[in-house]
Design a protein around this motif. Structure first.
Motif, PDB file in Angstrom:
ATOM      1  N   THR A 170      -7.945 -41.300  35.837  1.00 10.11           N
ATOM      2  CA  THR A 170      -7.739 -42.653  36.356  1.00 10.11           C
ATOM      3  C   THR A 170      -8.917 -43.089  37.220  1.00 10.11           C
ATOM      4  O   THR A 170      -9.392 -44.232  37.110  1.00 10.11           O
ATOM      5  CB  THR A 170      -6.443 -42.711  37.176  1.00 10.11           C
ATOM      6  N   ARG A 171      -9.407 -42.185  38.070  1.00 10.38           N
ATOM      7  CA  ARG A 171     -10.543 -42.536  38.929  1.00 10.38           C
ATOM      8  C   ARG A 171     -11.807 -42.770  38.102  1.00 10.38           C
ATOM      9  O   ARG A 171     -12.592 -43.686  38.392  1.00 10.38           O
ATOM     10  CB  ARG A 171     -10.774 -41.426  39.954  1.00 10.38           C
ATOM     11  N   ALA A 172     -12.006 -41.948  37.073  1.00 10.09           N
ATOM     12  CA  ALA A 172     -13.185 -42.133  36.227  1.00 10.09           C
ATOM     13  C   ALA A 172     -13.125 -43.458  35.489  1.00 10.09           C
ATOM     14  O   ALA A 172     -14.112 -44.200  35.416  1.00 10.09           O
ATOM     15  CB  ALA A 172     -13.298 -40.972  35.244  1.00 10.09           C
ATOM     16  N   VAL A 173     -11.959 -43.799  34.932  1.00  8.87           N
ATOM     17  CA  VAL A 173     -11.810 -45.078  34.240  1.00  8.87           C
ATOM     18  C   VAL A 173     -11.976 -46.237  35.209  1.00  8.87           C
ATOM     19  O   VAL A 173     -12.593 -47.257  34.879  1.00  8.87           O
ATOM     20  CB  VAL A 173     -10.436 -45.138  33.540  1.00  8.87           C
ATOM     21  N   LEU A 228     -13.304 -42.481  27.461  1.00  8.54           N
ATOM     22  CA  LEU A 228     -12.366 -42.267  28.558  1.00  8.54           C
ATOM     23  C   LEU A 228     -11.022 -42.952  28.353  1.00  8.54           C
ATOM     24  O   LEU A 228      -9.975 -42.380  28.683  1.00  8.54           O
ATOM     25  CB  LEU A 228     -12.977 -42.753  29.881  1.00  8.54           C
ATOM     26  N   LEU A 229     -11.026 -44.169  27.838  1.00 15.98           N
ATOM     27  CA  LEU A 229      -9.785 -44.940  27.778  1.00 15.98           C
ATOM     28  C   LEU A 229      -8.709 -44.282  26.925  1.00 15.98           C
ATOM     29  O   LEU A 229      -7.541 -44.232  27.342  1.00 15.98           O
ATOM     30  CB  LEU A 229     -10.079 -46.364  27.294  1.00 15.98           C
ATOM     31  N   PRO A 230      -9.028 -43.775  25.719  1.00 18.36           N
ATOM     32  CA  PRO A 230      -7.968 -43.061  24.981  1.00 18.36           C
ATOM     33  C   PRO A 230      -7.426 -41.857  25.736  1.00 18.36           C
ATOM     34  O   PRO A 230      -6.223 -41.586  25.686  1.00 18.36           O
ATOM     35  CB  PRO A 230      -8.661 -42.643  23.681  1.00 18.36           C
ATOM     36  N   ARG A 231      -8.294 -41.137  26.449  1.00 12.99           N
ATOM     37  CA  ARG A 231      -7.820 -40.003  27.246  1.00 12.99           C
ATOM     38  C   ARG A 231      -6.922 -40.480  28.396  1.00 12.99           C
ATOM     39  O   ARG A 231      -5.932 -39.832  28.735  1.00 12.99           O
ATOM     40  CB  ARG A 231      -9.014 -39.217  27.810  1.00 12.99           C
TER      41      ARG A 231
END
Length: 297
Positions: free
Chosen positions: A51-54, A226-229
């Motif tokens: 969440t923080r990375a996205v 990142l978003l799919p993860r």
């Protein structure tokens, strides 16, 4: 009187059999709830990191992505309902179904069509009985969802969201699940999953400076990865929360059922003893009356 005793004895035996079943299901749920709670806790750090990375990419890169773009004209909305495969869990599935019906009603008031994706046999049976069409169902793993199940659900929903509405796609995704608070409290929740609303806290709120990022090879590629993860981690978190809630609800319901069975056994035992005592009293009265009649003759 003898007939009443037989009825009470039969009821006592049947209630004792049910008590054994309730007790066994309570113990099974109690043995699994610990592992389910561990799964919920262990999934938290990874979900927070993703969440923080996205948030960082979406906030600082300024990239428009299909998963973060609002679609005001969308009329089809995917609703993922996470229920249970088995019953005997109190009002667990019923509360989730009530929330899903409220969500479907609100969407209908806004002129939107709900496309149902259902996890769990109980929820699927509910919609099937009411002739409600379901896009896809998943059963068999409601109390212990596997990573393969999570990946399949996430892939199906992402594909539906990225498909144009004209070709049968959806413009939003909502998840109805039960949040595990503790062993006593489990709360039904509605989460809007897509389009993503990722907000990064301001520096003065976190009391620390926000870092600067360089993206390789590009912000678009990083966001695509990142978003799919992120979506998969959120769906897995919902599934694990629901699994822990189901086991906690079943353990509590079976404990209550066991106590009620014990109360019934005590009640039927008392009634059987009363019937036996009445039968003995009646037999003694008949013997005494017969003896008096013989003595009088």
């Amino acid at each position: 009187m003898g007939g009443q005793q037989r009825v009470y004895r039969q009821r006592i035996r049947s209630t004792q059999s049910l008590k054994k079943i309730f007790r066994a299901m309570e113990l099974i749920a109690a043995s699994r709830i610990g592992k389910a709670r561990e799964r919920v806790s262990s999934a938290g750090p990874y979900a927070r990191a993703v969440t923080r990375a996205v948030s960082a990419v979406a906030t600082h890169a300024g990239v428009d992505h299909p998963l973060t773009t609002e679609r005001p004209d969308a009329k089809r909305v995917a609703v993922l309902v996470i229920g249970a495969d088995r019953g005997m869990a109190g009002a667990y599935t019923a509360s989730v179904l009530r929330e899903s019906e409220r969500l479907v009603g609100r969407l209908a008031e806004d002129g939107k069509e709900a496309v149902l994706y259902v996890v769990g046999r109980r929820a699927a049976s509910y919609f099937t009985f009411r002739d409600r069409e379901m896009a896809k169902t998943w059963t068999g793993e409601s109390d212990a969802p596997s990573r393969e199940l999570t990946a399949e659900i996430a892939g199906t929903l992402l594909e539906a969201f990225l498909t144009p509405e004209a070709n049968g796609g959806v413009g939003e995704l909502h998840i109805v699940y039960t949040q595990f608070v503790n062993m006593v409290t489990q709360t039904p929740q509605i989460l809007r999953m897509l389009p993503l609303e990722v907000v990064e806290a301001a520096a003065d709120e976190t009391h620390e400076a926000l870092p600067l990022y360089d993206y390789e090879p590009s912000p678009e590629v990083v966001l695509d990865a990142l978003l799919p993860r992120y979506v998969q981690s959120r769906i897995r978190s919902c599934l694990l929360q629901a699994a822990a809630s189901e086991l906690a609800a079943r353990q509590r319901a079976m404990h209550t059922a066991t106590d009620n069975a014990e109360d019934l056994i005590r009640t039927y035992t008392r009634l059987a003893n009363q019937a036996r005592q009445s039968e003995i009293t009646q037999e003694i009265s008949e013997i005494v009356s017969g003896a008096d009649a013989l003595a009088a003759s």
